[in-house]
Design a protein around this motif. Structure first.
Motif, mmCIF file in Angstrom:
data_model
loop_
_atom_site.group_PDB
_atom_site.id
_atom_site.type_symbol
_atom_site.label_atom_id
_atom_site.label_comp_id
_atom_site.label_asym_id
_atom_site.label_seq_id
_atom_site.Cartn_x
_atom_site.Cartn_y
_atom_site.Cartn_z
ATOM 1 N N ASP A 167 -17.577 16.654 -12.548
ATOM 2 C CA ASP A 167 -16.369 17.383 -12.924
ATOM 3 C C ASP A 167 -15.369 17.522 -11.783
ATOM 4 O OD1 ASP A 167 -17.802 19.072 -11.343
ATOM 5 O OD2 ASP A 167 -17.798 20.783 -12.724
ATOM 6 N N ARG A 168 -15.620 16.848 -10.650
ATOM 7 C CA ARG A 168 -14.648 16.898 -9.545
ATOM 8 C C ARG A 168 -13.423 16.061 -9.889
ATOM 9 N NH1 ARG A 168 -17.724 14.570 -4.617
ATOM 10 N NH2 ARG A 168 -18.407 13.162 -6.302
ATOM 11 N N PRO A 169 -12.242 16.449 -9.376
ATOM 12 C CA PRO A 169 -11.058 15.617 -9.612
ATOM 13 C C PRO A 169 -11.281 14.217 -9.036
ATOM 14 C CG PRO A 169 -10.429 17.752 -8.716
ATOM 15 C CD PRO A 169 -11.923 17.656 -8.595
ATOM 16 N N PRO A 170 -10.866 13.179 -9.740
ATOM 17 C CA PRO A 170 -11.088 11.823 -9.233
ATOM 18 C C PRO A 170 -10.229 11.524 -8.011
ATOM 19 C CG PRO A 170 -9.713 11.766 -11.186
ATOM 20 C CD PRO A 170 -10.170 13.182 -11.042
ATOM 21 N N HIS A 171 -10.740 10.654 -7.147
ATOM 22 C CA HIS A 171 -9.926 10.149 -6.052
ATOM 23 C C HIS A 171 -8.828 9.242 -6.616
ATOM 24 C CE1 HIS A 171 -12.701 12.015 -3.467
ATOM 25 N NE2 HIS A 171 -12.651 11.170 -2.445
ATOM 26 N N VAL A 172 -7.809 8.994 -5.812
ATOM 27 C CA VAL A 172 -6.687 8.157 -6.251
ATOM 28 C C VAL A 172 -6.359 7.141 -5.162
ATOM 29 C CG1 VAL A 172 -5.711 10.019 -7.647
ATOM 30 C CG2 VAL A 172 -4.910 9.693 -5.288
ATOM 31 N N LEU A 173 -5.705 6.049 -5.573
ATOM 32 C CA LEU A 173 -5.032 5.212 -4.593
ATOM 33 C C LEU A 173 -3.766 5.964 -4.216
ATOM 34 C CD1 LEU A 173 -5.389 1.620 -6.146
ATOM 35 C CD2 LEU A 173 -6.781 2.693 -4.368
ATOM 36 N N ARG A 174 -3.616 6.267 -2.934
ATOM 37 C CA ARG A 174 -2.550 7.202 -2.537
ATOM 38 C C ARG A 174 -1.190 6.748 -3.069
ATOM 39 N NH1 ARG A 174 -2.363 6.013 4.022
ATOM 40 N NH2 ARG A 174 -1.424 3.939 3.908
ATOM 41 N N THR A 175 -0.431 7.679 -3.573
ATOM 42 C CA THR A 175 0.880 7.389 -4.145
ATOM 43 C C THR A 175 2.007 7.473 -3.120
ATOM 44 O OG1 THR A 175 1.114 9.704 -4.802
ATOM 45 C CG2 THR A 175 0.161 8.191 -6.406
ATOM 46 N N HIS A 176 1.696 7.953 -1.929
ATOM 47 C CA HIS A 176 2.652 8.037 -0.832
ATOM 48 C C HIS A 176 1.847 8.196 0.460
ATOM 49 C CE1 HIS A 176 2.840 12.474 -2.422
ATOM 50 N NE2 HIS A 176 1.613 12.085 -2.137
ATOM 51 N N THR A 177 2.506 8.135 1.594
ATOM 52 C CA THR A 177 1.795 8.333 2.867
ATOM 53 C C THR A 177 1.895 9.781 3.346
ATOM 54 O OG1 THR A 177 3.729 7.581 4.138
ATOM 55 C CG2 THR A 177 2.048 5.932 3.594
ATOM 56 N N SER A 178 2.389 10.677 2.486
ATOM 57 C CA SER A 178 2.463 12.095 2.845
ATOM 58 C C SER A 178 1.107 12.702 3.183
ATOM 59 C CB SER A 178 3.114 12.890 1.710
ATOM 60 O OG SER A 178 4.424 12.435 1.469
ATOM 61 N N PRO A 179 -0.009 12.277 2.556
ATOM 62 C CA PRO A 179 -1.304 12.835 2.962
ATOM 63 C C PRO A 179 -1.606 12.656 4.439
ATOM 64 C CG PRO A 179 -1.533 11.640 0.906
ATOM 65 C CD PRO A 179 -0.146 11.376 1.406
ATOM 66 N N VAL A 180 -1.048 11.610 5.043
ATOM 67 C CA VAL A 180 -1.240 11.400 6.485
ATOM 68 C C VAL A 180 -0.592 12.546 7.259
ATOM 69 C CG1 VAL A 180 -0.827 9.832 8.420
ATOM 70 C CG2 VAL A 180 -1.325 8.902 6.146
ATOM 71 N N GLN A 181 0.533 13.039 6.761
ATOM 72 C CA GLN A 181 1.199 14.154 7.430
ATOM 73 C C GLN A 181 0.329 15.409 7.373
ATOM 74 O OE1 GLN A 181 4.922 14.338 5.317
ATOM 75 N NE2 GLN A 181 5.823 12.633 6.450
ATOM 76 N N ILE A 182 -0.307 15.651 6.216
ATOM 77 C CA ILE A 182 -1.208 16.805 6.105
ATOM 78 C C ILE A 182 -2.335 16.681 7.115
ATOM 79 C CG2 ILE A 182 -2.799 18.035 4.586
ATOM 80 C CD1 ILE A 182 0.095 18.438 3.822
ATOM 81 N N ARG A 183 -2.943 15.495 7.192
ATOM 82 C CA ARG A 183 -4.041 15.278 8.132
ATOM 83 C C ARG A 183 -3.573 15.447 9.579
ATOM 84 N NH1 ARG A 183 -8.497 12.894 5.712
ATOM 85 N NH2 ARG A 183 -8.175 12.245 3.534
ATOM 86 N N ILE A 195 5.258 9.611 12.354
ATOM 87 C CA ILE A 195 5.600 8.774 11.202
ATOM 88 C C ILE A 195 4.303 8.208 10.638
ATOM 89 C CG2 ILE A 195 7.897 8.178 12.044
ATOM 90 C CD1 ILE A 195 6.743 5.396 12.795
ATOM 91 N N ALA A 196 4.327 7.908 9.339
ATOM 92 C CA ALA A 196 3.125 7.400 8.671
ATOM 93 C C ALA A 196 3.496 6.174 7.844
ATOM 94 C CB ALA A 196 2.520 8.481 7.775
ATOM 95 N N PRO A 197 3.437 4.990 8.442
ATOM 96 C CA PRO A 197 3.676 3.767 7.664
ATOM 97 C C PRO A 197 2.390 3.289 6.997
ATOM 98 C CG PRO A 197 3.432 3.218 9.979
ATOM 99 C CD PRO A 197 3.259 4.716 9.875
ATOM 100 N N GLY A 198 2.523 2.602 5.859
ATOM 101 C CA GLY A 198 1.329 2.067 5.224
ATOM 102 C C GLY A 198 1.528 1.710 3.768
ATOM 103 N N ARG A 199 0.463 1.179 3.166
ATOM 104 C CA ARG A 199 0.492 0.791 1.751
ATOM 105 C C ARG A 199 0.351 2.016 0.856
ATOM 106 N NH1 ARG A 199 -3.272 -3.073 3.784
ATOM 107 N NH2 ARG A 199 -2.391 -5.181 3.910
ATOM 108 N N VAL A 200 1.074 1.971 -0.264
ATOM 109 C CA VAL A 200 0.940 3.003 -1.295
ATOM 110 C C VAL A 200 0.915 2.306 -2.659
ATOM 111 C CG1 VAL A 200 2.039 4.799 0.077
ATOM 112 C CG2 VAL A 200 3.434 3.347 -1.380
#
Length: 360
Positions: A167-183, A195-200
């Motif tokens: 019942d955990r939320p599924p993982h995703v292919l990241r839709t943006h590189t904003s998660p890198v900013q959180i990390r 800056i966070a360049p990369g594939r989305v």
């Protein structure tokens, strides 16, 4: 001894007359093989008296050595003659120029990524990286994206499979590189510039959209950072990237869950003769989204929004490549067409620096 003299004349003469290695091999077998004449004579030594064995055996060994040496010398001579003939027939002019070797090229996306990194590095930004398969919290919740937001629906995002009992939320292919900013915020705290360049990945496909594309997002957090700082950074970036002396940007109010206030940014340009010219003309072109970081996003990153504030923006690397280098169709970026890669690709020595210029 007359027998040994006859064998000597027979086989040494045969060696001299041999025209090729096959003939030499026949002589070797006839003389020194297991059933060769010399080998058979060696077996007769056991029937002789000690005096005869000493005399005849010594002479027989000398003959065997002579024939073996003659065979080796003749074989080498035949090989040398064959090589000499081959060199005459297969000569090579070493003064001729060598055949050109095809070399690969650097993909425009890789080139533009390096250009962007070089520009922001000159402004004091570091480069952050993160996983392309993200968890729900980093990709959505930490960025203040509500559960009912369209980005969290299957028509917009690639969700990873989970068992029905999980019942955990599924993982995703990241839709943006904003998660890198959180990390980055959780790891380094404030102040920070990254800056966070990369594939989305997003569910989209046409001339200007692809289900996998490249993005760079930037974030700066400090005590007194404002929209004025954001405007200056964007202007400096555009001047350096498009290699013009001046640009004019227009900010239009917009809405993004992770920034408040938010703004779409347009750049003044001209399309005269279907050629993009930045910093002149009467047209405006949207290039990116931006804004001041939402307090909830700062809190998710472990930063007190009452003490710190910052800006963030994101822009498509593929779109930048299309604009700067006149590439009309985004889908060609991923076709692996060698003709396209040769035309739009870059040589390694074209890699950018601020001092040396960013374009080829």
């Amino acid at each position: 001894m007359d027998v040994l003299d006859q064998l000597k004349d027979k086989y040494l003469g045969g060696v001299d007359a041999a025209a090729d290695e096959a003939a030499l091999e026949e002589i070797r077998l006839a003389a020194l093989g297991k059933k060769g004449e010399i080998s058979l004579k060696m077996r007769e030594l056991g029937k002789m008296s000690p005096e005869e064995k000493q005399t005849f055996g010594k002479a027989l060994n000398e003959l065997k050595t002579q024939i073996d040496t003659a065979l080796r010398v003749k074989k080498q001579a035949l090989a040398d003659a064959a090589l000499e003939l081959r060199l005459k027939d297969e000569w090579l002019d070493v003064t001729l120029p060598g055949r050109p070797r095809r070399s690969g090229t650097i993909h425009p996306v890789s080139q533009v990524t390096e250009e962007v990194i070089a520009i922001f590095a000159d402004m004091g930004f570091s480069v952050g990286e993160g996983p392309q398969v993200e968890d729900d919290w980093h990709n959505f919740d930490a960025l203040n994206i509500a559960p009912e937001h369209p980005a969290r629906q299957e028509h917009d995002t690639f969700f990873m499979h989970r068992d029905a009992s999980d019942d955990r939320p599924p993982h995703v292919l990241r839709t943006h590189t904003s998660p890198v900013q959180i990390r980055a915020m959780l790891e380094h705290g404030a102040p920070i510039r990254v800056i966070a360049p990369g594939r989305v990945y997003r569910m989209d496909m046409d001339m200007t959209h692809a289900p996998m594309f490249h993005q760079v997002e930037a974030m700066a957090i400090g005590k007194d950072i404002s929209m004025a700082n954001l405007k200056w950074v964007l202007e400096e970036f555009c001047k350096a990237f498009f290699e013009v002396d001046d640009v004019e940007l227009r900010f239009r109010a917009s809405h993004f869950p992770f920034t408040e206030p938010s703004a779409e940014v347009d750049i003044r340009c001209s399309w005269e003769g279907k050629q993009l010219k930045v910093g002149e003309g009467d047209s405006w072109m949207e290039i990116l989204g931006s804004g001041m970081m939402h307090p909830k996003v700062l809190e998710a990153g472990g930063i007190d929004p009452k003490e710190w504030q910052g800006f963030a923006f994101g822009i498509g690397i593929d779109r930048l490549a299309m604009l700067k280098y006149g590439i009309p169709d985004l889908r060609a970026f991923f076709d692996s067409d060698l003709r396209w890669l040769k035309h739009y690709g870059f040589q390694p020595q074209d890699m950018p620096t601020i001092a040396g210029g960013l374009s080829r």
